[in-house]
Design a protein around this motif. Structure first.
Motif, PDB file in Angstrom:
ATOM      1  N   LEU A  12       0.810  -1.217   0.000  1.00 47.51           N
ATOM      2  CA  LEU A  12       0.000   0.000   0.000  1.00 47.51           C
ATOM      3  C   LEU A  12       0.844   1.268   0.000  1.00 47.51           C
ATOM      4  N   ASP A  13       2.170   1.095  -0.033  1.00 46.26           N
ATOM      5  CA  ASP A  13       3.092   2.238  -0.052  1.00 46.26           C
ATOM      6  C   ASP A  13       2.837   3.155   1.153  1.00 46.26           C
ATOM      7  N   MET A  14       2.850   2.555   2.348  1.00 44.60           N
ATOM      8  CA  MET A  14       2.606   3.296   3.588  1.00 44.60           C
ATOM      9  C   MET A  14       3.787   3.134   4.536  1.00 44.60           C
ATOM     10  N   ARG A  15       3.790   3.988   5.558  1.00 44.67           N
ATOM     11  CA  ARG A  15       4.908   4.024   6.497  1.00 44.67           C
ATOM     12  C   ARG A  15       4.518   3.335   7.798  1.00 44.67           C
ATOM     13  N   ILE A  16       5.474   2.577   8.354  1.00 44.71           N
ATOM     14  CA  ILE A  16       5.274   1.935   9.657  1.00 44.71           C
ATOM     15  C   ILE A  16       5.876   2.835  10.725  1.00 44.71           C
ATOM     16  N   ILE A  17       5.142   3.027  11.816  1.00 41.52           N
ATOM     17  CA  ILE A  17       5.641   3.868  12.904  1.00 41.52           C
ATOM     18  C   ILE A  17       5.711   3.055  14.187  1.00 41.52           C
ATOM     19  N   SER A  18       6.493   3.570  15.145  1.00 41.98           N
ATOM     20  CA  SER A  18       6.577   2.954  16.462  1.00 41.98           C
ATOM     21  C   SER A  18       6.384   4.056  17.489  1.00 41.98           C
ATOM     22  N   PRO A  19       5.128   4.353  17.855  1.00 41.45           N
ATOM     23  CA  PRO A  19       4.861   5.491  18.752  1.00 41.45           C
ATOM     24  C   PRO A  19       5.337   5.222  20.175  1.00 41.45           C
ATOM     25  N   LYS A  24       7.498   4.640  23.588  1.00 40.87           N
ATOM     26  CA  LYS A  24       8.584   3.731  23.922  1.00 40.87           C
ATOM     27  C   LYS A  24       8.144   2.270  23.867  1.00 40.87           C
ATOM     28  N   ARG A  25       6.879   2.039  23.446  1.00 42.56           N
ATOM     29  CA  ARG A  25       6.395   0.663  23.405  1.00 42.56           C
ATOM     30  C   ARG A  25       7.026  -0.101  22.252  1.00 42.56           C
ATOM     31  N   SER A  26       7.233  -1.399  22.455  1.00 38.62           N
ATOM     32  CA  SER A  26       7.757  -2.256  21.391  1.00 38.62           C
ATOM     33  C   SER A  26       6.593  -2.712  20.528  1.00 38.62           C
ATOM     34  N   LEU A  27       6.061  -1.776  19.758  1.00 43.08           N
ATOM     35  CA  LEU A  27       4.874  -2.052  18.959  1.00 43.08           C
ATOM     36  C   LEU A  27       4.960  -1.266  17.655  1.00 43.08           C
ATOM     37  N   LEU A  28       4.825  -1.945  16.536  1.00 44.54           N
ATOM     38  CA  LEU A  28       4.830  -1.294  15.230  1.00 44.54           C
ATOM     39  C   LEU A  28       3.393  -1.112  14.758  1.00 44.54           C
ATOM     40  N   GLN A  29       3.119   0.059  14.150  1.00 44.75           N
ATOM     41  CA  GLN A  29       1.767   0.363  13.718  1.00 44.75           C
ATOM     42  C   GLN A  29       1.775   0.968  12.316  1.00 44.75           C
ATOM     43  N   MET A  30       0.682   0.746  11.589  1.00 43.54           N
ATOM     44  CA  MET A  30       0.409   1.467  10.353  1.00 43.54           C
ATOM     45  C   MET A  30      -1.112   1.546  10.227  1.00 43.54           C
ATOM     46  N   GLY A  31      -1.598   2.487   9.439  1.00 46.98           N
ATOM     47  CA  GLY A  31      -3.048   2.622   9.313  1.00 46.98           C
ATOM     48  C   GLY A  31      -3.434   3.523   8.168  1.00 46.98           C
ATOM     49  N   PHE A  32      -4.754   3.598   7.947  1.00 42.77           N
ATOM     50  CA  PHE A  32      -5.304   4.456   6.889  1.00 42.77           C
ATOM     51  C   PHE A  32      -6.730   4.822   7.275  1.00 42.77           C
ATOM     52  N   PRO A  33      -7.277   5.882   6.686  1.00 43.29           N
ATOM     53  CA  PRO A  33      -8.656   6.294   7.017  1.00 43.29           C
ATOM     54  C   PRO A  33      -9.661   5.202   6.675  1.00 43.29           C
ATOM     55  N   ILE A  34     -10.758   5.179   7.430  1.00 43.20           N
ATOM     56  CA  ILE A  34     -11.783   4.154   7.248  1.00 43.20           C
ATOM     57  C   ILE A  34     -12.318   4.151   5.820  1.00 43.20           C
ATOM     58  N   TYR A  35     -12.503   5.349   5.237  1.00 42.23           N
ATOM     59  CA  TYR A  35     -13.088   5.418   3.901  1.00 42.23           C
ATOM     60  C   TYR A  35     -12.177   4.816   2.831  1.00 42.23           C
ATOM     61  N   SER A  36     -10.899   4.583   3.162  1.00 42.49           N
ATOM     62  CA  SER A  36      -9.956   4.025   2.181  1.00 42.49           C
ATOM     63  C   SER A  36     -10.009   2.507   2.120  1.00 42.49           C
ATOM     64  N   LEU A  37     -10.765   1.871   3.016  1.00 42.28           N
ATOM     65  CA  LEU A  37     -10.763   0.408   3.078  1.00 42.28           C
ATOM     66  C   LEU A  37     -11.166  -0.209   1.743  1.00 42.28           C
ATOM     67  N   THR A  38     -12.229   0.326   1.131  1.00 37.28           N
ATOM     68  CA  THR A  38     -12.711  -0.236  -0.141  1.00 37.28           C
ATOM     69  C   THR A  38     -11.620  -0.205  -1.198  1.00 37.28           C
ATOM     70  N   THR A  39     -10.854   0.880  -1.225  1.00 35.71           N
ATOM     71  CA  THR A  39      -9.770   1.011  -2.206  1.00 35.71           C
ATOM     72  C   THR A  39      -8.684  -0.027  -1.971  1.00 35.71           C
ATOM     73  N   HIS A  40      -8.320  -0.234  -0.714  1.00 39.42           N
ATOM     74  CA  HIS A  40      -7.197  -1.125  -0.399  1.00 39.42           C
ATOM     75  C   HIS A  40      -7.599  -2.600  -0.401  1.00 39.42           C
ATOM     76  N   LEU A  41      -8.901  -2.889  -0.270  1.00 35.36           N
ATOM     77  CA  LEU A  41      -9.342  -4.284  -0.212  1.00 35.36           C
ATOM     78  C   LEU A  41      -8.896  -5.074  -1.436  1.00 35.36           C
ATOM     79  N   SER A  42      -9.152  -4.521  -2.616  1.00 35.49           N
ATOM     80  CA  SER A  42      -8.839  -5.263  -3.839  1.00 35.49           C
ATOM     81  C   SER A  42      -7.342  -5.542  -3.944  1.00 35.49           C
ATOM     82  N   THR A  43      -6.505  -4.586  -3.522  1.00 39.50           N
ATOM     83  CA  THR A  43      -5.053  -4.786  -3.575  1.00 39.50           C
ATOM     84  C   THR A  43      -4.628  -5.929  -2.671  1.00 39.50           C
ATOM     85  N   LEU A  44      -5.167  -5.953  -1.453  1.00 42.91           N
ATOM     86  CA  LEU A  44      -4.788  -6.994  -0.492  1.00 42.91           C
ATOM     87  C   LEU A  44      -5.328  -8.356  -0.913  1.00 42.91           C
TER      88      LEU A  44
END
Length: 987
Positions: free
Chosen positions: A77-84, A86-106
Motif C-alpha cells: 500500500l506504499d505506507m509508512r510503519i511507525i513505532s509510537p 517507547k512501546r515495542s509495537l509497530l503500527q500502520m493505518g489508513f482512514p476508514i473510507y480508504s478500506l474499499t480502495t485497499h481491499l482489492s489490492t490486499l
C-alpha cells in the motif's frame, strides 16, 4: 500492554486458528483502521521451499525467514510503519473510507482481511469492539471480470468428493473422482480461477497423507509453477488426540507473485454424515427441496465448502442456485485436451508475457462474455447442432457488421449482471441493503439489454420469454424508484407516496421555520439575508452559522432588553464561522432530526422491501438473461475477429458413429504467429488427415512445432464454435486432442526429459482411437538414437492400427526404412545459398527431405569456420564408420527394400518423382490398354515406384509420366507437371 492492544492480539490468535496465518487484521481506532505488530514476539509462521515440504518434517532443513505481514502490507500500500512512544509495537493505518480502495489490492495478493469495528453503545467507558467483516480471496463479491473459485476436496479412501464454488455468482459444480482418475481433474480446473483450496480429511491423518495432498495439487497444476516457491506454513503440528480436529493453513507464493491458499482440516463433523441433517441443511440453503441423488463423498465436500464460506460471510450462502452435479469429471460431449494441451498450444497468456490465443480472439464487451469465451476455448465440444448454431450466430453478426447496421455500444453499457444479481440475492435474504449505485447499474444494464434484444430478436433465436419479462421488470423499477436519483441523496430514490410526501412536507416546514428565523434576524441586524444561515452539521444537527467577526454585533443586538429573542449558545467553530443555536432553535433541530430519521427509516424499509419483492418475482429471469447476453457478446466477438483477421467458417462433415475424426484444410495458418511475427510472411499449409497420418521432417527452426500448433489451435477454435485461420476448413470433430510439443524436465515431479516424454506417450497410447488427434513434436528425442527410433516406429504402428489422426515431427529419417505402413512423409523446405546462407522457405513438400543438416544450420549460427570444418570432418568419419560400428546380425546395415509383386527386379524404395519413400508401383501404360497381356504390363520399363502423394497426382492428371529414357550414363525417368512448361527428371 494497554487494553486495546491486548484485545487486538488476543483476537489475532483466535483468528489465526480459524482462518490461517495469511490474515491482515484491521482494528478501528476512531476514524482509522490500524494494523499492529509485536517485533519481539517469535512468529509462528514458517517458510519452506516447495521441494522441502514434500519430505518428512523431522528431516527438513531450517525454515526460511518470513517477512512480517505488517511489512508486506506497508510495501503493497506504499505506507509508512511507525513505532509510537517507547512501546515495542509497530503500527500502520489508513482512514476508514480508504478500506474499499485497499481491499482489492490486499485480496489480489492472497490476504484474508479481518475487520474489527467499534460497537455503537450508549454505555460510558472503554469502547467495545468485535469482528464485523471478513474478506478472503474466494469469499467476496468484488473479483473483476474473472470469477474467483474455492475448491473443496474430501478424501475418502480411493474416492475424492470435489466441489467448486464462486461467491461472486453463487455458481457451484460438484463431481466424484476415483484416485486412479485424479489426473483428469486438471483438465477441468484450467477453466476456473482457483485461489483457495479446502481439504477435508478424516481424523488420524499423518504426514504421509499430507504428502499425498501436496502431490495431488502439484499434479493439478494448482501450485505456483516454480518448485522453489516459498510456502508459509501455519502450525503444522498434527494432533494425536482421537476425535479432535486440526487445522493447517498454507500460503504458496513464487517469484512471479503467483500465490495459492491451502486449508487442510483433519477431522469431519459427525453430523455431516447424517442423512436427515444433509437434507435439511441443503434444502434450507438452496431454497428448494434437495432431490439430487449425490455420492456421499460429494455431499461431505459440498458441506465443507458451505461451512468454509459461512465462517467468512454467512450471507454468501443465501439464495444459492442448485449446484451442477456430474457423475464424472469429464463430459462425453467435450473435446478432451490431454497432456496440458492448453499450455502447449498457448491458449492462455503466460504471466508477464505477450501472446495467448484467448487474448487474440477476445473482443468481448462484457465480463460475462469474456468468461464464456474463455470457458468455450478451454472446453471445446463435439455437438454438431450446438457448433452449427454458434457458427450461424457469428455469421449473422458478420452480416450486420458488414452492412454497418450494428455495433457493440449497447453491450459496452452492460455491467457484470452475474455479480450484481448475486449481490441483489444476498440483500433480498438478509438485513443488508443493496447500494442504490448497484441498482442504477442493474437498471441501465437492463435498458441496454432490452434495446439489444429488440434489435436482434428478428435475426437470432433468442429465448421468447426474456424480452417481455425484462420490459416488465424495467417498468416496475421505473414505477417505484426515481432512477435518475439513484446516484444522489438516498432520501430521493423513491417515487413519491402519501406517507413519504407527508413526512417530507413536515420536514420542509421545519426547515422553512429555521431559514425564516435566520433571514429575519440577519435582515434586522445586518440589513441582508445571508449573514446568518441555517445549515446542517454532522455533530450539531441543524444550527446557524455566522462569520466570527459579526458574532459580537449579533450578541449586542440580543442583549438589548427590548429584544425578546432567546439568547444564543455557541456550539463551536468551523474555519472563519461560528456555529450557534438557542433553546428554541435546538428544539426545532431535535424535531427536525427525528423527522429526518423517520424519513430515512421509511425510505430504507420501502426500498429494501420493494427490491426483495422484485427479486423473488423476477429471479427466474436472471440466469437466462445473463446467458443470452454472454452468448451474444461471444458471437459478436467472433464476428469481429473473423472479419479483422480473415478467418473462415468451419464446415462440419456429416456425422457417422463409426466415422473417424478428420481435418481437410486449405491454407491453414497459425493465428498467433501471423499477428505477432510481422517481419516475415506467415506460410500457410494444406493439411489432410482423412486417410493417413503424417510424418514431418525438416531442418531445425523450419517451423515443425509451429505447424503442429497451428493444427491444434485451429481444431480447438473450430470445436469451440469459432471461425478458424484458414481459407477452407473441413472437420469431423475429435473427442481427444493429445499433444506432445514442449520438451524438458518436470522439476515438480523430479522427472527428466525422457521420463516426461514416456509419460505423455503413455497417455497417447491409451487414448489413441479413430476419434483422437495426436500432435507430437520430436517424440523420443530424449534418449539415444536406436531406442528412440524403435519407440517412434512402434508408436506409428500403433497409431496407424488404431486409425488415429496423427501428425508427428522427427529428425529420425531412418524410420522411413523401418516401417511399411500407410504414412505420408513431408518436409518443410529450406534453401541454402552461399551468398544468403540458409533461407527458411517453410513450405510443406512431399518426401522426407535431406537427412543431415544440423551442422549446416549450426554453421550459420556459430560464426567459427574452424569449428564448422571440424564438425563436418567428424560427421564424415561417423558416416564412414557407421556400418562397422553396428553389431553384425541377419539384417544388413544397408536398407532392405521390398520387391514389387509385379516384377521381382523392381524395388519399392524411393519415389522416382519426389524422392520420398515409395509406397506403390505405378503402371505407365495402364491395364486397360495392355490388351490383356500381363507380360507387357509388368516390364521394368512400364513400372515406376512412387509415393502415395505423387501417385494421387498422377491419377488426378497433375503429373504426366513420359517414360524411361536412356542416357549415356544412366536410365532416366522423364515426367512433367501438366500446369508447368518445364519438364523434370530423376536418375
Amino acid at each position: 500492554m494497554s487494553q486495546v492492544p491486548m484485545q487486538y492480539f488476543n483476537l489475532m490468535e483466535e483468528n489465526y486458528s480459524k482462518y490461517g496465518l495469511s490474515v491482515i487484521q484491521l482494528i478501528q481506532i476512531g476514524k482509522f483502521y490500524e494494523l499492529w505488530h509485536e517485533p519481539d514476539v517469535t512468529s509462528i509462521q514458517q517458510a519452506y521451499s516447495q521441494a522441502e515440504l514434500l519430505v518428512e518434517s523431522s528431516i527438513r532443513s531450517r525454515s526460511l525467514g518470513v517477512t512480517p505481514p505488517i511489512e508486506q502490507v506497508a510495501s503493497l500500500l506504499d505506507m509508512r510503519i511507525i513505532s509510537p512512544g517507547k512501546r515495542s509495537l509497530l503500527q500502520m493505518g489508513f482512514p476508514i473510507y480508504s478500506l474499499t480502495t485497499h481491499l482489492s489490492t490486499l485480496l489480489d495478493k492472497g490476504w484474508t482481511i479481518i475487520v474489527i469495528d467499534e460497537l455503537a453503545t450508549d454505555k460510558s467507558g472503554p469502547k467495545q469492539r468485535a469482528v464485523s467483516r471478513i474478506y478472503s480471496p474466494s469469499c467476496n463479491l468484488d473479483g473483476g471480470s474473472e470469477l474467483s473459485y474455492v475448491i473443496s476436496i474430501y478424501f475418502k479412501d480411493d474416492l475424492l468428493g470435489i466441489t467448486l464454488f464462486s461467491a461472486m455468482s453463487g455458481h457451484s459444480i460438484m463431481f466424484p473422482v476415483y484416485w486412479v482418475d485424479r489426473d483428469k481433474v486438471a483438465r477441468l480446473l484450467i477453466s476456473y480461477r482457483i485461489k483457495e483450496v479446502v481439504i477435508r480429511v478424516d481424523s488420524g491423518a499423518n504426514s504421509r497423507m499430507l504428502n499425498k495432498i501436496y502431490g495431488l495439487l502439484i499434479g493439478w497444476n494448482l501450485f505456483p509453477s516454480e518448485p522453489n516457491a516459498r510456502i508459509e506454513v501455519m502450525g503444522e503440528t498434527l494432533t494425536s488426540t482421537p476425535g479432535l480436529s486440526c487445522y493447517l493453513s498454507y500460503r504458496y507464493e513464487n517469484d512471479n507473485k503467483e500465490w495459492l491458499l491451502l486449508h487442510i482440516y483433519l477431522g469431519i463433523n459427525e453430523e455431516w454424515f447424517n442423512k436427515n441433517y444433509q437434507e435439511y441443511t441443503l434444502s434450507k440453503i438452496f431454497q428448494s427441496t434437495w432431490t439430487e441423488d449425490v455420492n456421499q463423498a460429494n455431499l461431505i465436500s459440498l458441506l465443507g465448502t458451505l461451512q468454509f464460506v459461512k465462517d467468512r460471510n454467512p450471507n454468501l450462502i443465501k439464495n444459492l442456485q442448485l449446484p451442477e452435479c456430474y457423475n464424472s469429471v469429464v463430459s462425453p460431449l467435450n473435446l478432451i485436451l490431454c497432456n496440458r494441451a492448453e499450455y502447449q498450444l498457448d491458449l492462455l497468456p503466460k504471466k508477464g508475457k505477450l501472446g495467448g490465443l484467448l487474448n487474440l480472439v477476445d473482443y468481448c464487451s462484457t465480463a460475462m462474455g469474456k468468461r464464456l469465451l474463455k470457458f468455450r476455448l478451454l472446453n471445446p465440444i463435439t455437438d454438431y447442432s450446438e457448433l452449427n448454431l454458434r457458427y450461424e450466430e457469428i455469421a449473422t453478426f458478420k452480416q450486420l457488421l458488414h452492412k454497418q447496421i450494428f455495433d457493440n455500444s449497447e453491450l459496452k453499457q452492460i455491467k457484470d449482471l452475474s455479480s450484481l444479481h448475486r449481490q441483489w440475492a444476498i440483500c433480498a435474504s438478509s438485513d443488508t441493503t443493496l447500494p442504490p449505485k448497484k441498482l442504477s447499474q442493474i437498471y441501465h444494464s437492463y435498458l441496454s439489454a432490452n434495446k439489444l434484444i429488440g434489435s436482434l430478436l428478428p435475426l437470432l433465436r433468442l429465448p421468447p420469454s426474456v424480452g417481455p419479462q425484462l420490459e416488465s421488470l424495467i417498468g416496475e423499477i421505473d414505477r417505484f424508484f426515481q432512477v435518475d436519483n439513484l446516484l444522489g441523496d438516498f432520501k430521493d430514490i423513491l417515487q413519491p407516496t402519501d406517507n413519504l410526501t407527508n413526512l417530507l412536507v413536515q420536514r420542509q416546514t421545519l426547515k422553512a421555520q429555521l431559514t425564516e428565523w435566520a433571514e429575519q434576524t440577519s435582515n434586522i441586524v445586518f440589513q441582508d439575508t445571508i449573514s446568518i444561515k441555517a445549515e446542517y452539521f454532522s455533530k450539531e444537527g441543524y444550527a446557524f452559522s455566522i462569520l466570527s467577526k459579526k458574532l459580537a454585533k449579533l450578541e449586542r443586538y440580543l442583549a438589548n432588553p427590548l429584544v425578546t429573542d432567546p439568547p444564543i449558545i455557541i456550539l463551536g467553530k468551523r474555519g472563519s464561522h461560528q456555529i450557534i443555536t438557542s433553546p428554541a432553535i435546538l428544539g426545532v433541530s431535535i424535531e427536525f432530526n427525528l423527522l429526518e430519521e423517520q424519513v430515512n427509516i421509511y425510505v430504507k424499509q420501502t426500498y429494501n422491501g420493494e427490491l426483495k419483492r422484485l427479486y423473488f418475482s423476477y429471479s427466474e429471469l436472471f440466469l437466462p438473461l445473463e446467458n443470452m447476453i454472454s452468448r451474444l457478446d461471444v458471437a459478436l466477438s467472433g464476428a469481429i475477429v473473423s472479419t479483422k483477421f480473415n478467418y473462415t467458417r468451419p464446415c462440419l462433415l456429416a456425422t457417422d458413429p463409426k466415422a473417424k475424426g478428420l481435418i481437410e484444410t486449405i491454407n491453414l495458418r497459425h493465428p498467433l504467429i501471423e499477428q505477432l511475427n510481422t517481419q516475415e510472411e506467415c506460410v500457410a499449409h494444406d493439411i489432410s488427415l482423412e486417410d493417413k497420418g503424417m510424418l514431418i521432417f525438416s531442418v531445425n527452426g523450419a517451423g515443425k512445432s509451429t505447424l503442429l500448433r497451428a493444427i491444434g489451435v485451429n481444431v480447438i477454435l473450430a470445436q469451440a464454435g469459432v471461425y478458424v485461420a484458414a481459407d477452407s476448413f473441413k472437420l469431423r470433430p475429435y473427442h481427444y486432442l493429445i499433444t506432445r510439443i514442449l520438451g524438458g524436465d518436470d522439476l515438480h515431479k523430479g522427472q527428466g526429459t525422457f521420463e516426461v516424454e514416456m509419460r505423455d506417450l503413455s497417455t497417447i497410447l491409451k487414448l489413441a482411437n479413430y476419434n483422437s488427434l495426436i500432435l507430437g513434436d520430436e517424440i523420443c528425442h530424449g534418449t539415444e538414437v536406436s531406442s528412440g527410433l524403435a519407440i517412434l516406429a512402434a508408436t506409428i504402428e500403433r497409431l496407424t492400427a488404431a486409425r488415429t489422426s496423427f501428425v508427428l515431427s522427427t529428425h529420425l529419417h531412418q524410420v522411413c526404412s523401418l516401417i511399411d505402413l500407410p504414412v505420408r512423409y513431408y518436409h518443410l523446405s529450406v534453401i541454402q545459398r552461399e551468398d544468403l546462407g540458409i533461407i527458411y522457405e517453410r513450405k510443406l513438400k512431399p518426401g522426407p527431405g535431406p537427412s543431415q543438416y544440423g551442422i549446416e544450420v549450426m554453421g550459420h549460427i556459430i560464426n567459427d569456420r574452424e569449428f564448422y570444418t571440424n564438425a563436418l570432418k567428424y560427421r564424415k568419419l561417423i558416416n564412414w564408420k557407421s556400418p562397422s560400428l553396428r553389431p553384425r546380425s541377419k539384417s544388413s546395415s544397408l536398407t532392405v527394400f521390398r520387391p514389387s509383386k509385379y516384377n521381382s527386379k523392381v524395388f519399392i524404395d524411393s519415389c522416382e518423382i519426389c524422392g520420398a519413400p515409395a509406397e506403390a508401383i505405378h503402371h505407365i501404360k495402364p491395364k486397360r490398354l495392355s490388351g490383356g497381356h500381363s507380360f507387357n504390363l509388368s516390364r521394368r520399363s512400364n513400372l515406376v515406384p512412387v509415393c502415395s502423394s505423387c501417385h494421387l497426382d498422377i491419377h488426378r492428371n497433375k503429373i504426366s509420366i513420359l517414360g524411361w529414357k536412356r542416357t549415356p550414363a544412366h536410365k532416366k525417368l522423364y515426367w512433367v507437371y501438366l500446369n508447368e512448361s518445364l519438364d523434370s527428371g530423376t536418375e
